[in-house]
Structures are given as C-alpha cells and as structure tokens.
Design a protein around this motif. Structure first.
Motif, PDB file in Angstrom:
ATOM      1  N   LYS A 218       0.891  -1.262  -0.017  1.00  0.00           N
ATOM      2  CA  LYS A 218       0.066   0.014  -0.240  1.00  0.00           C
ATOM      3  C   LYS A 218       0.819   1.206  -0.027  1.00  0.00           C
ATOM      4  O   LYS A 218       0.543   2.202  -0.727  1.00  0.00           O
ATOM      5  CB  LYS A 218      -1.005  -0.051   1.237  1.00  0.00           C
ATOM      6  CG  LYS A 218      -2.042  -0.997   1.175  1.00  0.00           C
ATOM      7  CD  LYS A 218      -3.000  -0.804   2.484  1.00  0.00           C
ATOM      8  CE  LYS A 218      -3.881  -2.039   2.340  1.00  0.00           C
ATOM      9  NZ  LYS A 218      -4.660  -2.017   3.607  1.00  0.00           N
ATOM     10  N   ILE A 219       1.927   1.400   1.009  1.00  0.00           N
ATOM     11  CA  ILE A 219       2.851   2.376   0.866  1.00  0.00           C
ATOM     12  C   ILE A 219       3.485   2.388  -0.456  1.00  0.00           C
ATOM     13  O   ILE A 219       3.669   3.687  -0.871  1.00  0.00           O
ATOM     14  CB  ILE A 219       3.817   2.190   2.329  1.00  0.00           C
ATOM     15  CG1 ILE A 219       2.846   2.418   3.639  1.00  0.00           C
ATOM     16  CG2 ILE A 219       4.777   3.495   2.158  1.00  0.00           C
ATOM     17  CD1 ILE A 219       3.782   2.351   4.642  1.00  0.00           C
ATOM     18  N   SER A 220       4.318   1.514  -0.714  1.00  0.00           N
ATOM     19  CA  SER A 220       5.096   1.636  -1.818  1.00  0.00           C
ATOM     20  C   SER A 220       4.245   2.120  -3.343  1.00  0.00           C
ATOM     21  O   SER A 220       5.057   2.865  -3.870  1.00  0.00           O
ATOM     22  CB  SER A 220       5.879   0.225  -2.084  1.00  0.00           C
ATOM     23  OG  SER A 220       4.829  -0.902  -2.332  1.00  0.00           O
TER      24      SER A 220
ATOM     25  N   SER B 226       1.354   3.573  -3.533  1.00  0.00           N
ATOM     26  CA  SER B 226       0.997   4.775  -3.416  1.00  0.00           C
ATOM     27  C   SER B 226       1.995   5.761  -3.611  1.00  0.00           C
ATOM     28  O   SER B 226       1.781   7.125  -4.300  1.00  0.00           O
ATOM     29  CB  SER B 226       0.407   4.852  -2.018  1.00  0.00           C
ATOM     30  OG  SER B 226      -0.786   4.333  -1.699  1.00  0.00           O
ATOM     31  N   LEU B 227       3.239   5.674  -3.066  1.00  0.00           N
ATOM     32  CA  LEU B 227       4.363   6.554  -3.353  1.00  0.00           C
ATOM     33  C   LEU B 227       4.692   6.651  -4.674  1.00  0.00           C
ATOM     34  O   LEU B 227       4.705   7.923  -5.213  1.00  0.00           O
ATOM     35  CB  LEU B 227       5.534   5.950  -2.472  1.00  0.00           C
ATOM     36  CG  LEU B 227       5.513   6.313  -0.857  1.00  0.00           C
ATOM     37  CD1 LEU B 227       6.595   5.809  -0.236  1.00  0.00           C
ATOM     38  CD2 LEU B 227       5.352   7.941  -0.536  1.00  0.00           C
TER      39      LEU B 227
ATOM     40  N   LEU C 108       2.782   5.940  -7.475  1.00  0.00           N
ATOM     41  CA  LEU C 108       1.699   6.679  -8.145  1.00  0.00           C
ATOM     42  C   LEU C 108       1.830   8.129  -7.964  1.00  0.00           C
ATOM     43  O   LEU C 108       1.608   8.706  -9.167  1.00  0.00           O
ATOM     44  CB  LEU C 108       0.506   5.917  -7.675  1.00  0.00           C
ATOM     45  CG  LEU C 108      -0.723   6.596  -8.211  1.00  0.00           C
ATOM     46  CD1 LEU C 108      -0.801   6.512  -9.924  1.00  0.00           C
ATOM     47  CD2 LEU C 108      -2.261   5.982  -7.733  1.00  0.00           C
ATOM     48  N   LEU C 109       1.890   8.439  -6.840  1.00  0.00           N
ATOM     49  CA  LEU C 109       2.096   9.960  -6.457  1.00  0.00           C
ATOM     50  C   LEU C 109       3.284  10.493  -7.366  1.00  0.00           C
ATOM     51  O   LEU C 109       3.106  11.678  -7.831  1.00  0.00           O
ATOM     52  CB  LEU C 109       1.984  10.463  -4.734  1.00  0.00           C
ATOM     53  CG  LEU C 109       2.248  11.727  -4.588  1.00  0.00           C
ATOM     54  CD1 LEU C 109       1.326  12.719  -5.161  1.00  0.00           C
ATOM     55  CD2 LEU C 109       2.411  11.787  -2.798  1.00  0.00           C
TER      56      LEU C 109
ATOM     57  N   GLY D  14       9.416   4.314  -2.703  1.00  0.00           N
ATOM     58  CA  GLY D  14       8.399   3.620  -2.868  1.00  0.00           C
ATOM     59  C   GLY D  14       8.881   2.419  -3.818  1.00  0.00           C
ATOM     60  O   GLY D  14       8.590   1.118  -3.427  1.00  0.00           O
TER      61      GLY D  14
ATOM     62  N   TYR E  61       8.968  -1.241  -2.384  1.00  0.00           N
ATOM     63  CA  TYR E  61       8.158  -2.478  -3.219  1.00  0.00           C
ATOM     64  C   TYR E  61       9.072  -3.712  -3.607  1.00  0.00           C
ATOM     65  O   TYR E  61       8.624  -5.001  -3.197  1.00  0.00           O
ATOM     66  CB  TYR E  61       7.750  -1.761  -4.550  1.00  0.00           C
ATOM     67  CG  TYR E  61       7.148  -2.703  -5.437  1.00  0.00           C
ATOM     68  CD1 TYR E  61       5.622  -2.860  -5.377  1.00  0.00           C
ATOM     69  CD2 TYR E  61       7.849  -3.663  -6.148  1.00  0.00           C
ATOM     70  CE1 TYR E  61       4.923  -3.729  -6.348  1.00  0.00           C
ATOM     71  CE2 TYR E  61       7.272  -4.404  -7.194  1.00  0.00           C
ATOM     72  CZ  TYR E  61       5.855  -4.567  -7.242  1.00  0.00           C
ATOM     73  OH  TYR E  61       5.380  -5.436  -7.990  1.00  0.00           O
TER      74      TYR E  61
ATOM     75  N   SER F 134      -2.408  -2.209  -8.451  1.00  0.00           N
ATOM     76  CA  SER F 134      -3.110  -2.340  -6.976  1.00  0.00           C
ATOM     77  C   SER F 134      -4.058  -3.401  -7.095  1.00  0.00           C
ATOM     78  O   SER F 134      -4.435  -3.942  -6.121  1.00  0.00           O
ATOM     79  CB  SER F 134      -3.384  -0.881  -6.929  1.00  0.00           C
ATOM     80  OG  SER F 134      -2.502   0.195  -6.903  1.00  0.00           O
TER      81      SER F 134
END
Length: 391
Positions: A275-277, A279-280, A282-283, A307, A311, A374
């Motif tokens: 989730k964290i990787s 999201s980072l 993608l942002l 990220g 990952y 995702s």
C-alpha cells in the motif's frame, strides 16, 4: 550472506557508471551495436534463467552461485581485454549467463537458510531490510570508486576490478556459505516442469507473476526516462544528475529502515508495504506528469525511489514466503526469465512511446499500470487470506 551480497553488489555495479560509454567510446561501437549488446544480454537471460534455477535446485545453490560469479568475473576480464564488437558480444553473452546463474541462487539460498535455521518472518524482514540499506549506502560510493579508477588507471581497469571482485566473491561463498539444497534425484527438466506447474496451480503465485510483469513496465520506463526528464524537461545541467543519483540511493537507505518498522509483529505487514510503496510511486508519477518544476521533480524522484525500494523488498519477502524450498531457485529464475522477456519487448517500444507522448506525457501513460498493479495485489492478498483460512 550479507558480506557475500555486498561483494556481489560491488562486482556487478562498479561497471554501471561507464558501461555504455565504454562500449561507445573505448571500443568505438555504434549506437546500434550497443543496442544489440543490451538486447543480447536480455535474450540470454530469458533463454537460460529458468533452466539455471532448476540446475541450482538439483545440484546445490552454493555451487551454482559460485559458478555464476566465476563466469561473470571471467566475462568482465574478457570485456576489459576486448577491442572488437564480436569478442565483446561473446563476453557480454557470458556475463548474461553468469547473471542468470546468480539471479535465482543467492536469494533462494538466503530464504531457504532462514527456514532451515527456524528463523521467523520478522528476523527475515529485518535482515533483508538491513541488506537493502547497506547496498543503497554502497550505491553512494559506486560512482566515486569508478571515477577514481578511471582517472588513475583508465576505463578498462574498471572491468578488471569487477573481475577481481567476482573471484573474491567465489572465495567467500566457498568459505562462508553452507550448501542448503542440492539433493534432488529428479532431472533438471523435471524440476523445471514441476516448478512451473506449481506456479500455474497456485493462484497467489500467478498473481505475483502478473504483478511482476506489470511492474517491469514503469520500472524500465523510469530507468530510461528520469535522467532525460531532468536534463530535457527541467533543463538541468548534466552535472546535476550526480547529486540526484545520490538522492535516489539515500531513499534506498531510508526504505531499509522504514521496512524494519512497518507492521512489525503484524500478519498483514506485507500488505502494508505494498500500500505504501505503490501509493508513493503513483504519486510520484502524477507529479512528474502534471508539474514541470525543479523542486517538484526532486520531490517526485525521492518519492519514487523510496516507493520502489520498499516495493522490491516487499515483493521479495512475500514471494519467498510462499515458494517451497525445493523449488525456490526454479521459481525465482522463472520469474526473472519472464520479466526479461517483457523487458526486451518494452525496451524495443519505449523510444516510440516517448516520441508519441513526450517525456512528461510518458509518465501519465504509466499511471494506469499502477492502478492495475493495485488491483492485482488486492486479488493476491484475498487469495492469501483464503488459503490461510482453509489451513
């Protein structure tokens, strides 16, 4: 394991800062010939990786690891001595074979040893997170070491240094590593068939292979584009790429320590890593695509690098938690072979992709890949929860 991994890291990466320049300037190869060399490398990896994993599972991972380092070291010495395209191509093909032997063995040796020693998942995560931090810190030194060698003894000497490091790695592996597999009575082809069959039968492994193929696209895209983005779109000087590369390495160090803290003692810690990787990353891609400003570009680079480092560690921990010990090298090598095939096709198309959309636009085109990634992981973790409940 960490010591051997660090030696392998230096022996593989010390040539990276000058590899293309060496092919182009020292050997006077054309751009097309350089492209042929890189394609040859990927094709050899694709053709041999799955079989080298089966060989490691049958005859022993330490044996194949040491053979891989020896062949890679020999190839580096031959590249350093090369003066023509053909001799360099043969040596670089040998380097790919050495890489193929290495790709599924060190990781397989490590995670099998974790289970043999009855260490828990948190111990495995801590050790692997520490290793990622150490190698990221070493990335900060690679450029300095390579530049020093080039300045004092010339570019060819970098390849001789890589050869020496690989031969030293062979010595360390023989001296320090146990042989934790290699007692299979079945033939290599039978082991490979059974390993591939296991992937096809396991829903979570299928999803993880699909995820790996998907992630190959933005990963290779970023490698291809990020430097061009800063010098082209943001109009920074080439000299700025050095500090930016150091920033990427620093994010890898931070990722290692972050992994040590995420979800310690929790069953769902792997899901949190993804989730964290994702999201980072993608942002980061949204920032690269939408805002052309230096400070935003630097921030996006830092976010992506953090990220991606999280990952890779999360993926490695998760897939090795699922793979049976006796097929570990085969399945890891099969994954590498599949990724190499996807990468070979994507590298053939990426130039047209960038020409079509522009550098900034190419980041936008990768955004749907992260969305798909995702969704794949949602399905993978659903399958994992189902499997745990059935057991």
């Amino acid at each position: 394991m960490i010591l051997v991994s660090v030696v392998i890291f230096y022996s593989r990466n010390i040539i990276t800062p000058v590899l293309t320049v060496y092919f182009k300037d020292a050997l006077n190869l054309s751009y097309s010939q350089v492209g042929y060399l890189y394609s040859l490398y990927l094709l050899v990896m694709f053709a041999t990786d799955v079989f080298t994993g089966g060989i490691a599972d049958k005859y022993g991972r330490r044996k194949i690891l040491t053979l891989g380092m020896f062949l890679y070291g020999l190839s580096m010495a031959l590249i350093g001595a090369s003066h023509r395209f053909l001799s360099c191509a043969l040596a670089y093909g040998l380097a790919a074979l050495g890489s193929s032997l290495l790709s599924g063995t060190l990781q397989a040796w490590y995670f099998t040893e974790i289970k043999v020693q009855n260490l828990g998942r948190e111990e495995a995560k801590k050790a692997y997170g520490l290793l990622r931090s150490i190698n990221s810190a070493n990335s900060l030194l690679i450029g300095i070491i390579t530049a020093t060698i080039v300045a004092f003894v010339g570019m060819r000497s970098v390849f001789y240094a890589a050869a020496i490091l690989n031969f030293f790695g062979v010595f360390l592996a023989i001296l320090l590593l146990n042989e934790n597999w290699g007692t299979r009575e079945k033939g290599v082809l039978a082991i490979v068939r059974e390993g591939i069959s296991l992937v096809l039968r396991s829903p979570i492994l299928r999803y993880l292979f699909i995820a790996d193929m998907l992630f190959t696209l933005p990963h290779l895209h970023f490698l291809y584009v990020w430097q061009l983005y800063f010098t082209g779109v943001l109009d920074l000087k080439v000299e700025a790429l050095g500090p930016l590369y150091s920033l990427k390495s620093a994010m890898g160090i931070l990722a290692g320590f972050l992994i040590l803290r995420i979800g310690i003692g929790k069953e769902k810690s792997h899901a949190l890593l993804f989730k964290i990787s994702i999201s980072l990353m993608l942002l980061s891609y949204l920032l690269f695509a939408g805002v052309s400003a230096e400070i935003v570009g630097v921030l996006a680079l830092a976010l992506y690098s953090l990220g991606e480092a999280v990952y890779f560690t999360g993926y490695t921990l998760l897939i090795n938690e699922i793979i049976p010990n006796e097929y570990r090298s085969t399945i890891i090598s099969t994954r590498m072979s599949v990724s190499a095939s996807v990468g070979a096709v994507f590298y053939a198309l990426i130039g047209r992709l960038v020409n079509f959309s522009g550098l900034a636009g190419s980041f936008a085109l990768m955004v749907p890949v992260f969305v798909l990634l995702s969704l794949v992981y949602l399905r993978a973790f659903e399958e994992k929860i189902t499997a745990l409940s059935e057991n």
